[in-house]
Scaffold this active site. Structure first.
Site, PDB file in Angstrom:
ATOM      1  N   ASP A  74       0.794  -2.959   3.940  1.00 37.00           N
ATOM      2  CA  ASP A  74      -0.577  -2.442   4.013  1.00 37.00           C
ATOM      3  C   ASP A  74      -1.442  -3.299   3.108  1.00 37.00           C
ATOM      4  O   ASP A  74      -1.342  -3.210   1.891  1.00 37.00           O
ATOM      5  CB  ASP A  74      -0.621  -0.979   3.551  1.00 37.00           C
ATOM      6  CG  ASP A  74      -2.002  -0.373   3.773  1.00 37.00           C
ATOM      7  OD1 ASP A  74      -2.866  -1.035   4.377  1.00 37.00           O
ATOM      8  OD2 ASP A  74      -2.202   0.772   3.343  1.00 37.00           O
ATOM      9  N   TRP A  99       6.719  -1.143  -3.583  1.00 36.47           N
ATOM     10  CA  TRP A  99       7.416  -0.298  -2.629  1.00 36.47           C
ATOM     11  C   TRP A  99       8.308  -1.170  -1.757  1.00 36.47           C
ATOM     12  O   TRP A  99       8.083  -2.368  -1.647  1.00 36.47           O
ATOM     13  CB  TRP A  99       6.436   0.515  -1.799  1.00 36.47           C
ATOM     14  CG  TRP A  99       5.826  -0.121  -0.595  1.00 36.47           C
ATOM     15  CD1 TRP A  99       6.206   0.052   0.701  1.00 36.47           C
ATOM     16  CD2 TRP A  99       4.687  -0.997  -0.557  1.00 36.47           C
ATOM     17  NE1 TRP A  99       5.367  -0.659   1.539  1.00 36.47           N
ATOM     18  CE2 TRP A  99       4.436  -1.317   0.799  1.00 36.47           C
ATOM     19  CE3 TRP A  99       3.865  -1.555  -1.537  1.00 36.47           C
ATOM     20  CZ2 TRP A  99       3.402  -2.155   1.198  1.00 36.47           C
ATOM     21  CZ3 TRP A  99       2.825  -2.394  -1.150  1.00 36.47           C
ATOM     22  CH2 TRP A  99       2.613  -2.682   0.205  1.00 36.47           C
ATOM     23  N   ASP A 118       2.697  -6.903  -4.437  1.00 35.12           N
ATOM     24  CA  ASP A 118       1.296  -7.287  -4.398  1.00 35.12           C
ATOM     25  C   ASP A 118       1.095  -8.530  -5.278  1.00 35.12           C
ATOM     26  O   ASP A 118       1.823  -8.730  -6.250  1.00 35.12           O
ATOM     27  CB  ASP A 118       0.409  -6.159  -4.957  1.00 35.12           C
ATOM     28  CG  ASP A 118       0.335  -4.959  -4.010  1.00 35.12           C
ATOM     29  OD1 ASP A 118       0.678  -5.108  -2.831  1.00 35.12           O
ATOM     30  OD2 ASP A 118      -0.079  -3.874  -4.474  1.00 35.12           O
ATOM     31  N   ASN A 146       3.070   2.761   0.906  1.00 33.12           N
ATOM     32  CA  ASN A 146       2.242   1.548   0.922  1.00 33.12           C
ATOM     33  C   ASN A 146       0.767   1.825   0.645  1.00 33.12           C
ATOM     34  O   ASN A 146      -0.043   0.906   0.687  1.00 33.12           O
ATOM     35  CB  ASN A 146       2.433   0.776   2.233  1.00 33.12           C
ATOM     36  CG  ASN A 146       1.849   1.482   3.445  1.00 33.12           C
ATOM     37  OD1 ASN A 146       1.091   2.432   3.324  1.00 33.12           O
ATOM     38  ND2 ASN A 146       2.208   1.009   4.633  1.00 33.12           N
TER      39      ASN A 146
END
Lengths: 172, 386
Positions: A74, A99, A118, A146
């Site tokens: 995401d 995650w 990220d 997410n």
């Protein structure tokens, strides 16, 4: 404390596989080695490090949301932002905790555990937005969610730039 | 007379004629600028729309709109990744929890709860809180006011979990309590709330008069791992929250006792609608006066729980029965319903710059308010006036 243990274990396990103390000491060691060896112009030029490409036996385009590793991603694809599905763009910092998802590789038809780290420290890249939610969990089950800004574990802070999809290994 | 002189005379004549015609009108007066002030209380069809500015998240904002006139009334700026507002029960004040860095994208992080009044949309105060509030796509239960508006309860995630308490009246931080394994804030009484835990249990929490939290009873596991409840329930009475699972099962949780209990179970689906599913960022809303539940529905499999709805299905909650289907003008990721006796249904679609306004009773579209930014997430209507 059971719930905390479970979350901590899941997060710690995924963190340990990526930005572990070993990788920190590895980097430190590399820096120390460099410091003791005089740098030649040629070795400075060789210091450039491009985005890590997909593995040779993979298929698909990491700049496309349909790429198999992105089944629970995401955000903005780092592949479109100066990085790749397994490297952060220049000047951004990978999140140490994140995650994880489980995605099926269409080439060997095996499930792999994918870590959606990220990259952080610059504002949103804004390119190649992609949201897929296979086995995505609610935010109160954070290890598989997410929707959470996972930049929270970095030195840079919570400012999110883009998302990667790193293969941790085959799901057993 | 050359050609230029002729042209100049003609132009002069053209200029004189209208001037003569307008000679009777009064000269414009000099103006004084001032700032607009709104009513001191949200009107029933005023509504806030969050724009999390996903592609430029340092510029989060929320827009206040009048759904009757379509007018843009004003806005607030909330810093990095704008979260939802906490609106007081009388609709006169609100707060929001924001994150700022000293150098924009870097430097020292400051988290702050900022208080506003509706009349001026100006700050009336702020309280610096621990720099760890939970940041995600906006979810309404990440920070909530206690039912008497006395305390602001802020969920933190580092990933250690805790709740910070702000005394709103005194304008000060009271403290922070660890809530291991449990997330989000669901008030059930002025001094009690419960949290959702990672093992699908609920944790009851009480608030002392001084604002100290104590963790009380924990339920057994209320939801299965493969069909978890979402974290976007709607409150149907002061002590009851209506959760919907991934497979569109309804569970009404009663938090009035020492241990929260599942009070009712039913499904949004039947054998004729088995391929449908609830989905979105704010997928359901409740209209208390009519006892109606509004849900965003689409056709899709289990992993489409965030997909937009193409229809809104309306349920009589007491009967557990669907009473209406509304076909939307366009897909939507969020919906809300005004709480008054002539309810409006609001929808937004993440990525589209419009708030769509429907009559909640017959489903006809009244208007679209456009130009609102590309990351519209949650919708917050006016609370019912006491």
């Amino acid at each position: 404390m059971n719930r905390l243990d479970r979350i901590t274990e899941a997060l710690a396990r995924s963190a340990a596989r990526r930005l572990s103390r070993r990788s920190f000491f590895g980097r430190l060691g590399a820096a120390m080695t460099v410091a003791t060896v005089p740098l030649l112009p040629v070795s400075r030029a060789a210091a450039e490090r491009g985005p890590q490409p997909p593995q040779p036996q993979e298929k698909g385009d990491p700049a496309n949301c349909d790429y198999w590793r992105y089944c629970a991603i995401d955000g903005f694809l780092c592949s479109c932002c100066g990085g790749s599905m397994s490297s952060c763009p220049p000047g951004t910092e990978p999140s140490p905790i994140t995650w994880v998802g489980t995605c099926r590789n269409p080439v060997d038809n095996k499930d792999y555990v994918i870590s959606y780290n990220d990259c952080c420290g610059k504002s949103a890249c804004g390119r190649c937005e992609c949201n897929r939610n296979e086995r995505d969990t609610p935010v109160y089950q954070p290890a598989g969610s997410n929707d959470i800004n996972w930049c929270l574990g970095t030195q840079s802070g919570v400012v999110y730039n883009c998302s990667t999809a790193v293969v941790l290994g085959a799901a057993s | 007379m050359n050609i230029w002189r002729i042209a100049a005379s003609a132009a002069l004549a053209a200029a004189i004629v209208p001037a003569a015609a307008l000679a009777q009108t009064e000269e414009l007066k000099s103006e004084e600028m001032y700032q607009v002030e709104l009513a001191d209380q949200m009107r029933p069809h005023w509504v806030w729309v969050n724009d999390v500015s996903f592609t430029r998240p340092l510029d989060g904002r929320a827009y206040l709109l009048d759904a009757d006139s379509g007018q843009f009334l004003g806005m607030v700026s909330g810093g990095y990744a704008q979260g939802p507002l906490q609106i007081t029960r009388d609709g006169k004040r609100f707060s929001m929890v924001s994150t700022y860095y000293s150098r924009g994208t870097r430097g020292e992080r400051t988290d702050v709860a900022t208080f506003y009044d509706i009349k001026t949309l100006d700050q009336t105060g702020e309280v610096v809180i621990p720099p760890k509030h939970f940041i995600s796509l906006p979810i309404l239960s990440t920070a909530r006011l206690s039912d008497d508006d006395r305390f602001l309860l802020v969920y933190n995630f580092t990933p250690e979990q805790s709740v910070s308490v702000v005394d709103v009246a005194a304008g000060k931080l009271i403290g922070e309590t660890a809530t291991p394994g449990c997330a989000l804030v669901y008030p059930v009484a002025p001094r009690r709330f419960f949290m959702q835990c990672s093992d699908s249990a609920l944790q009851a929490v009480s608030i002392s008069e001084a604002g100290a939290l104590s963790l009380d009873a924990t339920t057994t596991k209320l939801f299965s791992d493969d069909d978890p409840a979402n974290e976007k329930p709607v409150r149907i009475t002061p002590a009851e929250w209506l959760f919907i699972t991934r497979d569109s099962e309804v569970r009404i949780v009663d938090g009035s006792g020492a241990v929260p209990k599942v009070k009712a179970k039913w499904s949004l689906l039947d054998k004729d609608t088995a391929e449908w599913r609830i989905g979105g960022l704010q997928p359901s809303a409740y209209h208390a006066r009519s006892g109606r539940l509004y849900t965003l529905m689409h056709v899709g499999d289990r992993d489409t729980h965030k997909d937009p709805g193409t229809e809104v299905w309306v349920y009589d909650v007491a009967a557990g029965k669907r009473v209406q289907r509304i076909k939307l003008d366009g897909p939507a990721t969020a919906l809300a319903v005004s709480e008054d006796a002539e309810p409006l249904l609001y929808t937004v679609m993440f990525g589209v710059d419009e708030l769509a306004v429907y009559d909640a009773r017959d489903g006809t579209k009244r208007r679209g308010i456009t130009g609102l930014g590309n990351s519209l997430s949650v919708i917050q209507p006016a609370p019912v006036a006491p």
